[in-house]
Design an enzyme around this catalytic site. Sequence first.
Site, mmCIF file in Angstrom:
data_model
loop_
_atom_site.group_PDB
_atom_site.id
_atom_site.type_symbol
_atom_site.label_atom_id
_atom_site.label_comp_id
_atom_site.label_asym_id
_atom_site.label_seq_id
_atom_site.Cartn_x
_atom_site.Cartn_y
_atom_site.Cartn_z
ATOM 1 C CG MET A 27 27.317 8.087 -67.299
ATOM 2 S SD MET A 27 27.622 9.836 -67.194
ATOM 3 C CE MET A 27 29.049 9.985 -68.247
ATOM 4 C CG LEU A 30 25.886 0.035 -72.654
ATOM 5 C CD1 LEU A 30 25.123 -1.229 -72.238
ATOM 6 C CD2 LEU A 30 26.604 0.642 -71.455
ATOM 7 C CG HIS A 31 32.488 1.323 -74.974
ATOM 8 N ND1 HIS A 31 33.273 0.706 -74.018
ATOM 9 C CD2 HIS A 31 32.332 2.599 -74.546
ATOM 10 C CE1 HIS A 31 33.592 1.575 -73.078
ATOM 11 N NE2 HIS A 31 33.026 2.736 -73.370
ATOM 12 N N GLY A 33 34.181 -2.022 -73.419
ATOM 13 C CA GLY A 33 34.681 -1.773 -72.062
ATOM 14 C C GLY A 33 33.578 -2.058 -71.042
ATOM 15 C CG HIS A 34 30.122 0.444 -70.934
ATOM 16 N ND1 HIS A 34 30.133 1.151 -72.107
ATOM 17 C CD2 HIS A 34 30.236 1.366 -69.943
ATOM 18 C CE1 HIS A 34 30.225 2.447 -71.856
ATOM 19 N NE2 HIS A 34 30.305 2.613 -70.548
ATOM 20 C CD GLN A 58 29.213 11.675 -64.060
ATOM 21 O OE1 GLN A 58 28.570 11.021 -63.244
ATOM 22 N NE2 GLN A 58 30.175 11.123 -64.793
ATOM 23 C CG ASP A 147 36.661 6.508 -66.420
ATOM 24 O OD1 ASP A 147 36.741 7.595 -66.988
ATOM 25 O OD2 ASP A 147 36.106 5.514 -66.940
HETATM 26 P P1 AMP Z 1 30.774 5.488 -68.321
HETATM 27 O O1 AMP Z 1 29.581 4.927 -69.018
HETATM 28 O O2 AMP Z 1 31.753 6.132 -69.233
HETATM 29 O O3 AMP Z 1 30.428 6.294 -67.099
HETATM 30 O O4 AMP Z 1 31.555 4.223 -67.752
HETATM 31 C C1 AMP Z 1 30.921 3.257 -66.956
HETATM 32 C C2 AMP Z 1 31.975 2.320 -66.433
HETATM 33 O O5 AMP Z 1 32.653 1.690 -67.521
HETATM 34 C C3 AMP Z 1 33.058 3.050 -65.587
HETATM 35 O O6 AMP Z 1 33.404 2.224 -64.493
HETATM 36 C C4 AMP Z 1 34.184 3.154 -66.576
HETATM 37 O O7 AMP Z 1 35.459 3.229 -65.957
HETATM 38 C C5 AMP Z 1 34.057 1.855 -67.347
HETATM 39 N N1 AMP Z 1 34.729 1.948 -68.647
HETATM 40 C C6 AMP Z 1 34.587 2.934 -69.571
HETATM 41 N N2 AMP Z 1 35.422 2.715 -70.598
HETATM 42 C C7 AMP Z 1 36.103 1.581 -70.329
HETATM 43 C C8 AMP Z 1 37.111 0.828 -71.018
HETATM 44 N N3 AMP Z 1 37.587 1.218 -72.197
HETATM 45 N N4 AMP Z 1 37.580 -0.290 -70.437
HETATM 46 C C9 AMP Z 1 37.108 -0.687 -69.220
HETATM 47 N N5 AMP Z 1 36.147 -0.042 -68.539
HETATM 48 C C10 AMP Z 1 35.659 1.080 -69.077
#
Ligand code: AMP
Length: 256
Positions: A27, A30-31, A33-34, A58, A147
Amino acid sequence: MIVASALDELRIWRHGSDGDVGFVPTMGALHKGHVSLVQQSRATCDSTAVSIYINPTQFDNADDLASYPETLQKDLDTLEGLGVDCVFVPTYEVLYPDDFAYQVEERGFSNTLCGAHRPSHFTGVLTVVMKLLNLVRPDKAFFGEKDFQQLTLIRNMVDAFFMDVEIVGCPTVREPDGLAMSSRNLNLAPADRQQAPIFREILEKATSDDDARRQLGEAGFVVDYVETIEGRRLGAVSVGAADRSVRLIDNITLEL
Ligand code: AMP
Protein backbone atom coordinates in the site's frame (compact mmCIF):
# COMPACT_ATOMS: atom_id res chain seq x y z
CA MET A 1 11.21 0.59 -14.75
CA ILE A 2 7.69 0.55 -16.18
CA VAL A 3 5.03 2.36 -14.13
CA ALA A 4 1.69 0.91 -15.23
CA SER A 5 -1.64 2.33 -14.17
CA ALA A 6 -3.79 0.76 -16.90
CA LEU A 7 -4.41 -2.98 -17.26
CA ASP A 8 -3.08 -3.01 -20.82
CA GLU A 9 0.27 -1.52 -19.75
CA LEU A 10 0.60 -4.21 -17.08
CA ARG A 11 -0.41 -6.99 -19.48
CA ILE A 12 2.09 -5.86 -22.14
CA TRP A 13 4.87 -5.88 -19.53
CA ARG A 14 3.81 -9.32 -18.24
CA HIS A 15 3.61 -10.74 -21.74
CA GLY A 16 7.17 -9.63 -22.45
CA SER A 17 8.74 -10.93 -19.21
CA ASP A 18 10.62 -14.25 -19.43
CA GLY A 19 11.47 -16.59 -16.57
CA ASP A 20 10.11 -16.44 -13.04
CA VAL A 21 8.14 -13.35 -12.11
CA GLY A 22 8.12 -12.25 -8.45
CA PHE A 23 5.43 -9.95 -7.06
CA VAL A 24 5.26 -7.75 -3.96
CA PRO A 25 1.85 -6.14 -3.26
CA THR A 26 2.02 -3.03 -1.04
CA MET A 27 0.00 0.00 0.00
CA GLY A 28 3.05 2.27 -0.46
CA ALA A 29 4.76 4.53 2.12
CA LEU A 30 7.57 2.06 1.66
CA HIS A 31 10.02 1.21 4.43
CA LYS A 32 12.75 -1.37 4.97
CA GLY A 33 10.18 -4.13 5.53
CA HIS A 34 8.86 -3.65 2.00
CA VAL A 35 12.44 -3.33 0.72
CA SER A 36 13.32 -6.74 2.20
CA LEU A 37 10.41 -8.35 0.29
CA VAL A 38 11.54 -6.72 -2.97
CA GLN A 39 15.12 -7.84 -2.35
CA GLN A 40 13.97 -11.41 -1.78
CA SER A 41 12.01 -11.31 -5.02
CA ARG A 42 14.98 -9.83 -6.90
CA ALA A 43 17.25 -12.55 -5.46
CA THR A 44 15.02 -15.48 -6.41
CA CYS A 45 13.11 -14.38 -9.54
CA ASP A 46 14.07 -13.16 -13.02
CA SER A 47 11.88 -10.08 -12.84
CA THR A 48 9.95 -8.29 -10.11
CA ALA A 49 6.67 -6.41 -10.08
CA VAL A 50 5.45 -4.31 -7.15
CA SER A 51 1.97 -2.87 -6.72
CA ILE A 52 1.20 0.31 -4.80
CA TYR A 53 -2.49 0.61 -4.00
CA ILE A 54 -4.21 1.84 -0.84
CA ASN A 55 -7.07 -0.62 -1.00
CA PRO A 56 -10.21 1.09 0.39
CA THR A 57 -12.20 -2.14 0.73
CA GLN A 58 -9.94 -3.37 3.54
CA PHE A 59 -10.37 -0.27 5.72
CA ASP A 60 -13.14 -0.58 8.28
CA ASN A 61 -12.50 2.95 9.53
CA ALA A 62 -12.76 6.07 7.33
CA ASP A 63 -10.28 8.08 9.46
CA ASP A 64 -7.68 5.34 9.14
CA LEU A 65 -8.06 5.40 5.33
CA ALA A 66 -7.94 9.22 5.20
CA SER A 67 -4.78 9.37 7.33
CA TYR A 68 -2.96 6.49 5.60
CA PRO A 69 0.43 7.95 4.52
CA GLU A 70 1.14 8.47 0.81
CA THR A 71 4.69 8.98 -0.53
CA LEU A 72 4.32 7.88 -4.17
CA GLN A 73 7.24 9.70 -5.84
CA LYS A 74 9.63 8.67 -3.06
CA ASP A 75 8.36 5.06 -3.33
CA LEU A 76 8.93 5.01 -7.11
CA ASP A 77 12.49 6.31 -6.61
CA THR A 78 13.12 3.60 -3.99
CA LEU A 79 11.80 0.85 -6.29
CA GLU A 80 13.82 2.12 -9.25
CA GLY A 81 16.95 2.04 -7.06
CA LEU A 82 16.18 -1.57 -6.11
CA GLY A 83 16.00 -2.64 -9.76
CA VAL A 84 12.26 -3.35 -9.86
CA ASP A 85 10.98 -4.01 -13.39
CA CYS A 86 7.34 -2.95 -13.14
CA VAL A 87 5.26 -0.97 -10.64
CA PHE A 88 1.50 -1.32 -10.91
CA VAL A 89 -0.35 1.73 -9.57
CA PRO A 90 -4.05 1.15 -10.31
CA THR A 91 -7.09 3.21 -9.40
CA TYR A 92 -10.31 1.90 -7.82
CA GLU A 93 -12.04 2.01 -11.24
CA VAL A 94 -9.31 -0.18 -12.74
CA LEU A 95 -9.28 -2.78 -9.95
CA TYR A 96 -12.98 -2.79 -9.12
CA PRO A 97 -14.94 -2.57 -12.41
CA ASP A 98 -17.60 -4.58 -10.53
CA ASP A 99 -17.62 -1.96 -7.70
CA PHE A 100 -16.75 -4.74 -5.20
CA ALA A 101 -19.88 -6.76 -6.07
CA TYR A 102 -17.72 -9.90 -6.15
CA GLN A 103 -15.84 -10.65 -2.92
CA VAL A 104 -13.57 -13.35 -1.55
CA GLU A 105 -14.83 -14.25 1.92
CA GLU A 106 -13.18 -16.63 4.36
CA ARG A 107 -15.61 -17.77 7.02
CA GLY A 108 -13.41 -19.06 9.84
CA PHE A 109 -9.98 -17.75 10.82
CA SER A 110 -10.65 -14.32 9.27
CA ASN A 111 -13.23 -13.59 11.97
CA THR A 112 -10.70 -14.04 14.79
CA LEU A 113 -7.78 -11.87 16.02
CA CYS A 114 -7.60 -8.73 13.78
CA GLY A 115 -10.78 -9.80 11.97
CA ALA A 116 -12.76 -9.77 15.22
CA HIS A 117 -11.87 -6.08 15.65
CA ARG A 118 -11.95 -5.02 11.98
CA PRO A 119 -15.15 -6.42 10.44
CA SER A 120 -14.78 -7.32 6.74
CA HIS A 121 -11.10 -6.27 6.72
CA PHE A 122 -9.88 -9.63 5.44
CA THR A 123 -12.62 -9.83 2.78
CA GLY A 124 -11.12 -6.63 1.34
CA VAL A 125 -7.58 -8.00 1.64
CA LEU A 126 -8.34 -11.39 0.06
CA THR A 127 -10.39 -9.83 -2.74
CA VAL A 128 -7.69 -7.35 -3.74
CA VAL A 129 -4.91 -9.94 -3.46
CA MET A 130 -6.87 -12.38 -5.66
CA LYS A 131 -7.39 -9.62 -8.25
CA LEU A 132 -3.71 -8.59 -8.18
CA LEU A 133 -2.48 -12.20 -8.44
CA ASN A 134 -4.83 -12.81 -11.39
CA LEU A 135 -3.54 -9.69 -13.16
CA VAL A 136 0.20 -10.04 -12.49
CA ARG A 137 0.22 -13.88 -12.72
CA PRO A 138 3.46 -14.15 -10.71
CA ASP A 139 5.34 -17.39 -10.06
CA LYS A 140 6.06 -16.22 -6.50
CA ALA A 141 4.42 -13.58 -4.33
CA PHE A 142 6.10 -12.21 -1.20
CA PHE A 143 4.28 -11.27 2.02
CA GLY A 144 5.55 -10.21 5.45
CA GLU A 145 5.22 -12.31 8.59
CA LYS A 146 4.46 -9.07 10.43
CA ASP A 147 0.90 -9.50 9.12
CA PHE A 148 0.85 -13.15 10.12
CA GLN A 149 -2.91 -13.69 10.00
CA GLN A 150 -3.01 -12.08 6.54
CA LEU A 151 -0.14 -14.31 5.33
CA THR A 152 -1.93 -17.43 6.62
CA LEU A 153 -5.25 -16.45 5.02
CA ILE A 154 -3.57 -15.72 1.66
CA ARG A 155 -1.74 -19.08 1.73
CA ASN A 156 -5.03 -20.84 2.48
CA MET A 157 -6.91 -18.91 -0.23
CA VAL A 158 -4.29 -19.89 -2.81
CA ASP A 159 -4.70 -23.54 -1.76
CA ALA A 160 -8.51 -23.36 -1.69
CA PHE A 161 -8.76 -21.89 -5.21
CA PHE A 162 -5.90 -24.00 -6.70
CA MET A 163 -4.04 -20.82 -7.66
CA ASP A 164 -0.74 -21.44 -9.41
CA VAL A 165 1.54 -19.22 -7.33
CA GLU A 166 4.03 -19.83 -4.52
CA ILE A 167 3.39 -17.67 -1.46
CA VAL A 168 6.68 -16.77 0.26
CA GLY A 169 6.59 -15.52 3.87
CA CYS A 170 9.37 -13.06 4.82
CA PRO A 171 10.62 -12.23 8.36
CA THR A 172 9.54 -9.05 10.14
CA VAL A 173 11.98 -6.16 9.74
CA ARG A 174 12.29 -4.01 12.88
CA GLU A 175 13.59 -0.61 13.90
CA PRO A 176 16.79 -0.74 16.01
CA ASP A 177 14.62 -0.43 19.16
CA GLY A 178 12.54 -3.48 18.18
CA LEU A 179 9.40 -1.77 16.84
CA ALA A 180 8.10 -3.64 13.77
CA MET A 181 8.37 -1.35 10.75
CA SER A 182 4.98 -0.20 9.48
CA SER A 183 3.77 2.60 7.21
CA ARG A 184 1.43 3.70 10.03
CA ASN A 185 4.47 4.41 12.27
CA LEU A 186 4.76 7.69 10.31
CA ASN A 187 1.55 8.76 12.09
CA LEU A 188 2.93 8.22 15.62
CA ALA A 189 3.32 11.37 17.71
CA PRO A 190 6.86 11.61 19.20
CA ALA A 191 5.82 10.43 22.69
CA ASP A 192 3.83 7.53 21.21
CA ARG A 193 6.81 6.56 19.02
CA GLN A 194 8.86 6.34 22.24
CA GLN A 195 6.28 4.10 23.85
CA ALA A 196 5.62 1.87 20.82
CA PRO A 197 8.62 -0.52 21.17
CA ILE A 198 7.38 -1.56 24.63
CA PHE A 199 4.60 -3.46 22.81
CA ARG A 200 7.06 -5.93 21.31
CA GLU A 201 9.07 -6.13 24.55
CA ILE A 202 5.96 -7.14 26.52
CA LEU A 203 4.88 -9.68 23.87
CA GLU A 204 8.35 -11.27 24.22
CA LYS A 205 8.73 -11.20 27.99
CA ALA A 206 5.23 -11.83 29.34
CA THR A 207 4.77 -15.19 31.04
CA SER A 208 1.31 -15.73 29.49
CA ASP A 209 -1.18 -14.00 27.18
CA ASP A 210 -3.08 -12.78 30.25
CA ASP A 211 0.14 -11.37 31.70
CA ALA A 212 0.87 -9.62 28.36
CA ARG A 213 -2.63 -8.08 28.26
CA ARG A 214 -2.24 -6.87 31.87
CA GLN A 215 1.25 -5.39 31.30
CA LEU A 216 0.19 -3.69 28.05
CA GLY A 217 -2.81 -2.12 29.77
CA GLU A 218 -0.62 -0.88 32.61
CA ALA A 219 1.83 0.58 30.08
CA GLY A 220 -1.01 2.67 28.57
CA PHE A 221 -1.84 0.66 25.45
CA VAL A 222 -5.45 -0.14 24.52
CA VAL A 223 -5.35 -3.88 23.87
CA ASP A 224 -7.39 -5.41 21.02
CA TYR A 225 -6.06 -8.91 21.60
CA VAL A 226 -3.08 -11.02 22.62
CA GLU A 227 -3.31 -14.70 21.68
CA THR A 228 -0.82 -17.49 21.28
CA ILE A 229 -1.40 -19.89 18.39
CA GLU A 230 0.99 -22.75 17.61
CA GLY A 231 3.92 -21.21 19.49
CA ARG A 232 3.42 -17.71 18.06
CA ARG A 233 2.13 -14.88 20.26
CA LEU A 234 0.14 -12.38 18.20
CA GLY A 235 -1.13 -9.02 19.40
CA ALA A 236 -2.77 -5.78 18.36
CA VAL A 237 -2.89 -2.59 20.42
CA SER A 238 -3.58 1.11 19.96
CA VAL A 239 -1.22 3.76 21.25
CA GLY A 240 -1.83 7.49 21.71
CA ALA A 241 -4.77 9.73 22.54
CA ALA A 242 -8.13 8.77 20.98
CA ASP A 243 -8.05 11.55 18.34
CA ARG A 244 -4.67 10.46 16.96
CA SER A 245 -4.28 6.86 18.10
CA VAL A 246 -2.33 4.45 15.91
CA ARG A 247 -3.00 0.71 15.77
CA LEU A 248 0.06 -1.53 15.99
CA ILE A 249 0.20 -5.26 15.27
CA ASP A 250 3.07 -7.64 15.89
CA ASN A 251 3.84 -11.28 16.56
CA ILE A 252 6.78 -13.20 17.96
CA THR A 253 7.68 -16.87 18.17
CA LEU A 254 7.90 -18.13 21.74
CA GLU A 255 10.93 -20.11 22.87
CA LEU A 256 9.67 -23.58 23.73
P1 AMP B 1 1.45 -2.96 3.47
O1 AMP B 1 2.03 -1.93 2.55
O2 AMP B 1 1.45 -2.56 4.90
O3 AMP B 1 0.14 -3.52 2.98
O4 AMP B 1 2.45 -4.19 3.41
C1 AMP B 1 2.84 -4.77 2.19
C2 AMP B 1 3.62 -6.02 2.50
O5 AMP B 1 4.78 -5.69 3.28
C3 AMP B 1 2.80 -7.05 3.33
O6 AMP B 1 3.11 -8.35 2.86
C4 AMP B 1 3.35 -6.82 4.71
O7 AMP B 1 3.24 -7.97 5.54
C5 AMP B 1 4.81 -6.52 4.43
N1 AMP B 1 5.42 -5.81 5.56
C6 AMP B 1 4.93 -4.71 6.19
N2 AMP B 1 5.72 -4.39 7.23
C7 AMP B 1 6.72 -5.29 7.26
C8 AMP B 1 7.87 -5.49 8.10
N3 AMP B 1 8.13 -4.69 9.12
N4 AMP B 1 8.68 -6.53 7.83
C9 AMP B 1 8.42 -7.37 6.79
N5 AMP B 1 7.38 -7.22 5.95
C10 AMP B 1 6.54 -6.20 6.19
